[in-house]
Scaffold this motif. Structure first.
Motif, PDB file in Angstrom:
ATOM      1  N   TYR A  61       0.837  -1.202   0.027  1.00  0.00           N
ATOM      2  CA  TYR A  61       0.030  -0.087  -0.044  1.00  0.00           C
ATOM      3  C   TYR A  61       1.036   1.305  -0.101  1.00  0.00           C
ATOM      4  CZ  TYR A  61      -3.351  -3.484   0.746  1.00  0.00           C
ATOM      5  OH  TYR A  61      -4.076  -4.682   0.590  1.00  0.00           O
ATOM      6  N   SER A  62       2.227   0.986   0.142  1.00  0.00           N
ATOM      7  CA  SER A  62       3.154   2.220  -0.111  1.00  0.00           C
ATOM      8  C   SER A  62       3.940   1.946  -1.537  1.00  0.00           C
ATOM      9  CB  SER A  62       3.761   2.532   1.128  1.00  0.00           C
ATOM     10  OG  SER A  62       4.853   1.473   1.493  1.00  0.00           O
ATOM     11  N   ALA A  63       4.289   2.865  -2.148  1.00  0.00           N
ATOM     12  CA  ALA A  63       5.120   2.857  -3.215  1.00  0.00           C
ATOM     13  C   ALA A  63       6.477   2.818  -2.866  1.00  0.00           C
ATOM     14  CB  ALA A  63       5.012   4.098  -3.797  1.00  0.00           C
ATOM     15  N   VAL A  64       7.191   1.902  -3.595  1.00  0.00           N
ATOM     16  CA  VAL A  64       8.826   1.889  -3.430  1.00  0.00           C
ATOM     17  C   VAL A  64       9.460   2.740  -3.850  1.00  0.00           C
ATOM     18  CG1 VAL A  64      10.873   0.444  -3.799  1.00  0.00           C
ATOM     19  CG2 VAL A  64       8.415  -0.874  -3.294  1.00  0.00           C
ATOM     20  N   TYR A  65      10.060   3.893  -3.095  1.00  0.00           N
ATOM     21  CA  TYR A  65      10.622   5.106  -3.490  1.00  0.00           C
ATOM     22  C   TYR A  65      11.400   5.496  -2.234  1.00  0.00           C
ATOM     23  CZ  TYR A  65      10.670  10.171  -4.583  1.00  0.00           C
ATOM     24  OH  TYR A  65      10.953  11.424  -4.724  1.00  0.00           O
ATOM     25  N   PRO A  66      12.437   6.217  -2.520  1.00  0.00           N
ATOM     26  CA  PRO A  66      13.328   6.184  -3.794  1.00  0.00           C
ATOM     27  C   PRO A  66      14.293   5.036  -4.239  1.00  0.00           C
ATOM     28  CG  PRO A  66      14.341   7.606  -2.372  1.00  0.00           C
ATOM     29  CD  PRO A  66      13.142   7.111  -1.774  1.00  0.00           C
ATOM     30  N   HIS A  67      14.893   4.962  -5.233  1.00  0.00           N
ATOM     31  CA  HIS A  67      15.907   3.923  -5.468  1.00  0.00           C
ATOM     32  C   HIS A  67      17.232   4.779  -5.697  1.00  0.00           C
ATOM     33  CE1 HIS A  67      12.407   2.208  -6.924  1.00  0.00           C
ATOM     34  NE2 HIS A  67      12.932   0.762  -6.968  1.00  0.00           N
ATOM     35  N   PHE A  68      18.224   4.123  -5.327  1.00  0.00           N
ATOM     36  CA  PHE A  68      19.690   4.717  -5.433  1.00  0.00           C
ATOM     37  C   PHE A  68      20.632   3.565  -6.076  1.00  0.00           C
ATOM     38  CE2 PHE A  68      17.309   5.642  -1.442  1.00  0.00           C
ATOM     39  CZ  PHE A  68      17.565   7.003  -1.351  1.00  0.00           C
ATOM     40  N   VAL A  69      21.725   4.355  -6.764  1.00  0.00           N
ATOM     41  CA  VAL A  69      22.648   3.577  -7.331  1.00  0.00           C
ATOM     42  C   VAL A  69      23.870   4.240  -6.994  1.00  0.00           C
ATOM     43  CG1 VAL A  69      21.296   2.931  -9.531  1.00  0.00           C
ATOM     44  CG2 VAL A  69      22.530   5.261  -9.350  1.00  0.00           C
ATOM     45  N   ARG A  70      24.828   3.687  -7.573  1.00  0.00           N
ATOM     46  CA  ARG A  70      26.406   4.021  -7.183  1.00  0.00           C
ATOM     47  C   ARG A  70      26.359   5.367  -7.450  1.00  0.00           C
ATOM     48  NH1 ARG A  70      30.189   0.835 -10.813  1.00  0.00           N
ATOM     49  NH2 ARG A  70      31.678   2.124  -9.820  1.00  0.00           N
ATOM     50  N   GLY A  71      27.120   6.028  -6.214  1.00  0.00           N
ATOM     51  CA  GLY A  71      27.299   7.276  -6.229  1.00  0.00           C
ATOM     52  C   GLY A  71      28.379   7.990  -7.207  1.00  0.00           C
ATOM     53  N   ASP A  72      28.930   7.232  -7.965  1.00  0.00           N
ATOM     54  CA  ASP A  72      30.175   7.703  -9.003  1.00  0.00           C
ATOM     55  C   ASP A  72      29.515   7.558 -10.297  1.00  0.00           C
ATOM     56  OD1 ASP A  72      30.217   5.075  -9.123  1.00  0.00           O
ATOM     57  OD2 ASP A  72      32.541   5.282  -9.281  1.00  0.00           O
ATOM     58  N   LEU A  73      28.172   7.187 -10.561  1.00  0.00           N
ATOM     59  CA  LEU A  73      27.786   6.861 -11.792  1.00  0.00           C
ATOM     60  C   LEU A  73      27.926   8.367 -12.781  1.00  0.00           C
ATOM     61  CD1 LEU A  73      25.997   4.922 -13.508  1.00  0.00           C
ATOM     62  CD2 LEU A  73      23.924   6.520 -12.843  1.00  0.00           C
ATOM     63  N   ALA A  74      28.428   8.322 -13.815  1.00  0.00           N
ATOM     64  CA  ALA A  74      28.797   9.328 -14.871  1.00  0.00           C
ATOM     65  C   ALA A  74      28.593   9.014 -16.087  1.00  0.00           C
ATOM     66  CB  ALA A  74      30.334   9.815 -14.719  1.00  0.00           C
ATOM     67  N   SER A  89      23.601   9.515   0.080  1.00  0.00           N
ATOM     68  CA  SER A  89      24.086   8.430   0.541  1.00  0.00           C
ATOM     69  C   SER A  89      23.028   7.489   0.888  1.00  0.00           C
ATOM     70  CB  SER A  89      25.071   8.576   1.844  1.00  0.00           C
ATOM     71  OG  SER A  89      24.228   9.009   2.808  1.00  0.00           O
ATOM     72  N   PHE A  90      23.123   5.990   0.726  1.00  0.00           N
ATOM     73  CA  PHE A  90      22.028   5.375   1.091  1.00  0.00           C
ATOM     74  C   PHE A  90      22.697   4.086   1.881  1.00  0.00           C
ATOM     75  CE2 PHE A  90      19.407   1.764  -0.098  1.00  0.00           C
ATOM     76  CZ  PHE A  90      18.228   1.935   0.699  1.00  0.00           C
ATOM     77  N   SER A  94      27.962   5.810  -0.798  1.00  0.00           N
ATOM     78  CA  SER A  94      27.854   7.039  -1.606  1.00  0.00           C
ATOM     79  C   SER A  94      26.718   6.581  -2.592  1.00  0.00           C
ATOM     80  CB  SER A  94      29.238   7.314  -2.256  1.00  0.00           C
ATOM     81  OG  SER A  94      29.046   8.244  -3.292  1.00  0.00           O
ATOM     82  N   ALA A  95      26.068   7.379  -3.110  1.00  0.00           N
ATOM     83  CA  ALA A  95      24.734   7.363  -3.921  1.00  0.00           C
ATOM     84  C   ALA A  95      24.242   8.259  -4.734  1.00  0.00           C
ATOM     85  CB  ALA A  95      23.705   6.426  -3.208  1.00  0.00           C
ATOM     86  N   VAL A  96      23.490   7.968  -5.942  1.00  0.00           N
ATOM     87  CA  VAL A  96      22.794   8.851  -6.511  1.00  0.00           C
ATOM     88  C   VAL A  96      21.311   8.521  -6.513  1.00  0.00           C
ATOM     89  CG1 VAL A  96      22.184   9.680  -8.787  1.00  0.00           C
ATOM     90  CG2 VAL A  96      24.492   9.502  -8.204  1.00  0.00           C
TER      91      VAL A  96
END
Length: 126
Positions: A61-74, A89-90, A94-96
């Motif tokens: 009943y609650s959305a899965v939010y937010p999502h995180f990926v590696r912090g150095d994604l470029a 961070s997550f 370190s995260a985006v």
């Protein structure tokens, strides 16, 4: 974990058979989930990342939010990651943060695995 959260994790494992799905149970019945590796897309320097998120005890009943990926994604082209992203961070990593909120969440159809696929598709199409 609640039975609903456990089912969501089973569905994620089935959908990503080549990835490691690590889970940390939370005392309230939810879970922190990491799926690794996933391919963010050819427009990124890093062709492999983890993706992490919380499935709360209120799920489905609650959305899965937010999502995180590696912090150095470029991006390969050197451009910024753009709207819907922020460096943070997550779980001590370190995260985006990928902000893809579900405005009309439907517990019957907006499952954790469907949302995960939508977020990855969004990331790959940027």
């Amino acid at each position: 974990m609640t039975p609903e959260v456990n089912k969501a994790i089973d569905e994620i494992r089935a959908a990503f058979p080549d990835a490691e799905v690590s889970v940390r149970e939370e005392p309230d019945g939810g879970a922190v989930v990491f799926v690794e590796p996933v391919d963010p897309g050819e427009q990124y320097v890093q062709r492999s990342t983890w993706i992490g998120f919380r499935v709360t005890f209120q799920y489905p009943y609650s959305a899965v939010y937010p999502h995180f990926v590696r912090g150095d994604l470029a991006r390969v082209d050197g451009q910024p990651l753009g709207e819907g992203t922020s460096v943070t961070s997550f779980e001590s990593r370190s995260a985006v943060q990928l902000s893809r909120k579900s405005n009309r969440h439907n517990a019957a159809t907006d499952t954790a695995v469907i949302k995960l696929h939508k977020v990855l598709l969004w990331l790959r199409n940027r």
